[in-house]
Design an enzyme around this catalytic site. Structure first.
Site, PDB file in Angstrom:
ATOM      1  N   CYS A 184       0.851  -1.192   0.000  1.00 51.41           N
ATOM      2  CA  CYS A 184       0.000   0.000   0.000  1.00 51.41           C
ATOM      3  C   CYS A 184       0.885   1.241   0.000  1.00 51.41           C
ATOM      4  CB  CYS A 184      -0.886  -0.010   1.250  1.00 51.41           C
ATOM      5  SG  CYS A 184      -1.912   1.465   1.454  1.00 51.41           S
ATOM      6  N   SER A 240       0.624   3.834   1.702  1.00 52.79           N
ATOM      7  CA  SER A 240       0.820   4.442   3.021  1.00 52.79           C
ATOM      8  C   SER A 240       2.171   4.066   3.636  1.00 52.79           C
ATOM      9  CB  SER A 240      -0.317   4.056   3.967  1.00 52.79           C
ATOM     10  OG  SER A 240      -1.545   4.539   3.478  1.00 52.79           O
ATOM     11  N   HIS A 271       4.662   6.407   2.433  1.00 52.14           N
ATOM     12  CA  HIS A 271       4.622   7.702   3.122  1.00 52.14           C
ATOM     13  C   HIS A 271       5.518   7.688   4.366  1.00 52.14           C
ATOM     14  CE1 HIS A 271       1.562   9.545   0.650  1.00 52.14           C
ATOM     15  NE2 HIS A 271       0.629   8.666   0.969  1.00 52.14           N
ATOM     16  N   HIS A 276       1.192  -2.886   6.554  1.00 54.85           N
ATOM     17  CA  HIS A 276      -0.023  -2.817   7.383  1.00 54.85           C
ATOM     18  C   HIS A 276      -1.197  -3.483   6.692  1.00 54.85           C
ATOM     19  CE1 HIS A 276      -0.376   0.490   4.588  1.00 54.85           C
ATOM     20  NE2 HIS A 276      -1.684   0.363   4.732  1.00 54.85           N
ATOM     21  N   CYS A 310      -6.638  -3.498   4.063  1.00 54.05           N
ATOM     22  CA  CYS A 310      -6.582  -2.044   3.904  1.00 54.05           C
ATOM     23  C   CYS A 310      -7.232  -1.597   2.607  1.00 54.05           C
ATOM     24  CB  CYS A 310      -5.138  -1.510   3.984  1.00 54.05           C
ATOM     25  SG  CYS A 310      -5.053   0.272   3.606  1.00 54.05           S
TER      26      CYS A 310
HETATM   27  N1  NAD Z   1      -7.521   7.143   4.342  1.00 49.39           N
HETATM   28  C1  NAD Z   1      -7.140   5.886   4.478  1.00 49.39           C
HETATM   29  O1  NAD Z   1      -7.667   5.153   5.318  1.00 49.39           O
HETATM   30  C2  NAD Z   1      -6.071   5.331   3.601  1.00 49.39           C
HETATM   31  C3  NAD Z   1      -5.806   3.955   3.611  1.00 49.39           C
HETATM   32  C4  NAD Z   1      -4.864   3.459   2.725  1.00 49.39           C
HETATM   33  C5  NAD Z   1      -4.188   4.313   1.862  1.00 49.39           C
HETATM   34  N2  NAD Z   1      -4.435   5.639   1.911  1.00 49.39           N
HETATM   35  C6  NAD Z   1      -3.774   6.579   0.995  1.00 49.39           C
HETATM   36  O2  NAD Z   1      -4.468   6.554  -0.245  1.00 49.39           O
HETATM   37  C7  NAD Z   1      -3.560   6.959  -1.284  1.00 49.39           C
HETATM   38  C8  NAD Z   1      -3.614   5.961  -2.415  1.00 49.39           C
HETATM   39  O3  NAD Z   1      -2.995   4.738  -2.017  1.00 49.39           O
HETATM   40  P1  NAD Z   1      -2.694   3.597  -3.108  1.00 49.39           P
HETATM   41  O4  NAD Z   1      -2.032   2.482  -2.371  1.00 49.39           O
HETATM   42  O5  NAD Z   1      -3.887   3.329  -3.913  1.00 49.39           O
HETATM   43  O6  NAD Z   1      -1.613   4.377  -4.009  1.00 49.39           O
HETATM   44  P2  NAD Z   1      -1.079   4.080  -5.494  1.00 49.39           P
HETATM   45  O7  NAD Z   1       0.214   4.779  -5.607  1.00 49.39           O
HETATM   46  O8  NAD Z   1      -1.167   2.623  -5.774  1.00 49.39           O
HETATM   47  O9  NAD Z   1      -2.179   4.780  -6.447  1.00 49.39           O
HETATM   48  C9  NAD Z   1      -2.244   6.161  -6.629  1.00 49.39           C
HETATM   49  C10 NAD Z   1      -2.725   6.434  -8.048  1.00 49.39           C
HETATM   50  O10 NAD Z   1      -2.921   7.838  -8.216  1.00 49.39           O
HETATM   51  C11 NAD Z   1      -2.557   8.178  -9.538  1.00 49.39           C
HETATM   52  N3  NAD Z   1      -2.322   9.615  -9.646  1.00 49.39           N
HETATM   53  C12 NAD Z   1      -1.220  10.312  -9.286  1.00 49.39           C
HETATM   54  N4  NAD Z   1      -1.403  11.626  -9.547  1.00 49.39           N
HETATM   55  C13 NAD Z   1      -2.647  11.749 -10.067  1.00 49.39           C
HETATM   56  C14 NAD Z   1      -3.427  12.847 -10.517  1.00 49.39           C
HETATM   57  N5  NAD Z   1      -2.957  14.106 -10.470  1.00 49.39           N
HETATM   58  N6  NAD Z   1      -4.667  12.610 -10.990  1.00 49.39           N
HETATM   59  C15 NAD Z   1      -5.168  11.348 -11.016  1.00 49.39           C
HETATM   60  N7  NAD Z   1      -4.478  10.271 -10.609  1.00 49.39           N
HETATM   61  C16 NAD Z   1      -3.228  10.478 -10.130  1.00 49.39           C
HETATM   62  C17 NAD Z   1      -1.338   7.319  -9.794  1.00 49.39           C
HETATM   63  O11 NAD Z   1      -1.086   7.171 -11.197  1.00 49.39           O
HETATM   64  C18 NAD Z   1      -1.757   5.997  -9.135  1.00 49.39           C
HETATM   65  O12 NAD Z   1      -2.403   5.143 -10.055  1.00 49.39           O
HETATM   66  C19 NAD Z   1      -2.195   7.086  -0.611  1.00 49.39           C
HETATM   67  O13 NAD Z   1      -1.964   8.446  -0.257  1.00 49.39           O
HETATM   68  C20 NAD Z   1      -2.353   6.244   0.635  1.00 49.39           C
HETATM   69  O14 NAD Z   1      -1.458   6.594   1.648  1.00 49.39           O
HETATM   70  C21 NAD Z   1      -5.371   6.169   2.749  1.00 49.39           C
HETATM   71 ZN    ZN Z   2      -2.992   0.962   3.391  1.00 55.41          ZN
END
Ligand code: NAD
Ligand code: ZN
Ligand code: ZN
Length: 371
Positions: free
Chosen positions: A40, A42, A45, A61, A167
């Site tokens: 993931c 996160s 980060h 996680h 997650c």
């Molecule tokens: N709130 C929560 O509970 C929670 C839980 C898990 C992850 N997250 C967060 O969610 C986010 C996404 O996680 P993930 O594992 O899917 O990440 P990831 O890197 O797999 O996916 C992110 C996607 O966003 C795209 N992207 C980047 N810039 C963009 C833009 N300007 N417009 C449109 N798309 C764009 C990328 O090409 C990629 O496909 C992270 O910041 C992560 O930390 C939050």
């Molecule tokens: Zn996560």
């Protein structure tokens, strides 16, 4: 006992694979043999310092495994149980758990320090005490976790797929179904199609979105979104706004869900202006803690009665939503096999994150090896 784990020692440096010492399970704790761990964003980060964590930390996680041994007072699981780990523990009795908001359980307060209740640090090694990301540390062959982080799942559930339900799947699915409360016939925009966004697409489709616009600059992401229920896929939030206006005769989308890896001010502002009066923007993606990436005209917010809200874990209650989502997987309503792009060995974890950053994966999964 010994366990091999992926550890971040210094912000900005790759993870190191180390052999660490693991205590047996104490009161309320569970020794788990992790079989799988999802990659993931996160965890990245933590590596980059966007999320300031206590180091060294065993990352990971999103995880699943089998209970090997339980400590005193453990009632939720027993040895031999298959478990999906919840990235926020739930105590069941704090104000938030007691009102159906397990995702913000007070026990989650130490997820970035990574110790268990009672100042317990089950992992140690050359650098002293090691924390575990989200009190799990699934990038390890074995872990000692609190029972409140363990959700037992049926024996016929394949953990190599169910791992994502720790997650990514509930976070994305719940961002659409719970936080955005997508209703049949609505127009929904999902910005960022990674492991979280693809599941927001799946949730919005299941909830009945009529127009479901997926946004990602990468073509492989857009293709996968169309395969799993998006009706349209575009490269930028600006194009999504124009399309939503066209599809709704200028009214705008009902819901916008932001699931990019780094949430930026232009993404939020564009999505805010893409939604209709009475519409909702859900922000699920993260960025540095100290960035003010929401800069919006409050008067428009008020006059158009718009809502901008955050969502953690898709506002899910892991003890009920993890089994519910796995049931939807078994009935074919949620796809898991299709969203795992590649598997890795633990010692390939940094390569897995290079692939995530390069946009190659919807989700990558580590398959743990135990000799
Ligand atoms: N709130 C929560 O509970 C929670 C839980 C898990 C992850 N997250 C967060 O969610 C986010 C996404 O996680 P993930 O594992 O899917 O990440 P990831 O890197 O797999 O996916 C992110 C996607 O966003 C795209 N992207 C980047 N810039 C963009 C833009 N300007 N417009 C449109 N798309 C764009 C990328 O090409 C990629 O496909 C992270 O910041 C992560 O930390 C939050
Ligand atoms: Zn996560
Ligand atoms: Zn609680």
């Amino acid at each position: 006992m010994k366990t091999k784990a992926a550890v971040v020692h210094t912000v900005g440096k790759p993870m190191e694979i180390e052999e660490l010492d693991l205590d047996g399970p104490g009161d309320g704790e569970v020794l788990i043999r992790f079989t799988h761990a999802g990659l993931c964003h996160s965890d990245l980060h933590v590596v980059t310092g966007d999320l300031p964590a206590r180091l060294p930390m065993v990352l990971g996680h999103e995880g699943a495994g089998v209970v090997e041994e339980v400590g005193t007072g453990v009632t939720r699981v027993k040895p031999g149980d298959q478990v999906v780990c919840s990235f926020i523990p739930n105590c069941g009795t704090c104000r938030w758990c007691a009102t159906g908001q397990q995702a913000i359980c007070d026990m989650g307060a130490t997820i970035l320090e990574g110790y268990l209740p009672g100042d317990r640090w089950p992992i140690s090694g050359p650098a002293g005490k090691y924390g575990a990301a989200c009190m799990l540390g699934t990038f390890s062959q074995y872990g000692v976790i609190h029972q409140n982080s363990a959700v037992a799942v049926d024996a016929d559930i394949p953990l190599d797929k169910a791992v994502l339900v720790g997650c990514g799947v509930p976070t994305g699915w719940g961002s659409a179904v719970n936080a955005a409360a997508v209703k049949p016939g609505e127009t929904v925009i999902v910005v960022g199609i990674g492991g979280i966004g693809i599941n927001a697409v799946q949730g919005a489709r299941y909830a009945g979105a009529k127009n479901l616009i997926a946004v990602d600059p990468l073509e492989n992401k857009r293709e996968k979104a169309l395969e799993l229920g998006a009706t349209h896929a575009v490269a930028s939030a600006e194009e999504a706004t124009a399309l939503a206006m066209e599809l709704t005769r200028g009214v705008g989308a009902d819901k916008g869900i932001i699931t990019t890896g780094l949430v930026t001010e232009p993404q939020v502002t564009t999505t805010f202006h893409s939604i209709s009066k009475g519409g909702t923007v859900v922000i699920t993606g993260l960025n540095r803690l100290d960035i003010n990436n929401i800069q919006l005209p409050a008067t428009i917010l008020t006059l158009f009665k718009k809502t901008v809200k955050g969502s953690l874990f898709g506002d899910c209650n892991p003890t009920t939503d993890i089994p519910k989502i796995l049931g939807l997987y078994q009935s074919g309503d949620i796809k898991l096999d299709e969203i795992i792009t590649r598997t890795y060995r633990l010692d390939q974890v940094n390569e897995g994150y290079e692939d995530l950053e390069a946009g190659k994966n919807i989700r990558g999964v580590i398959v743990h090896e135990h000799e």
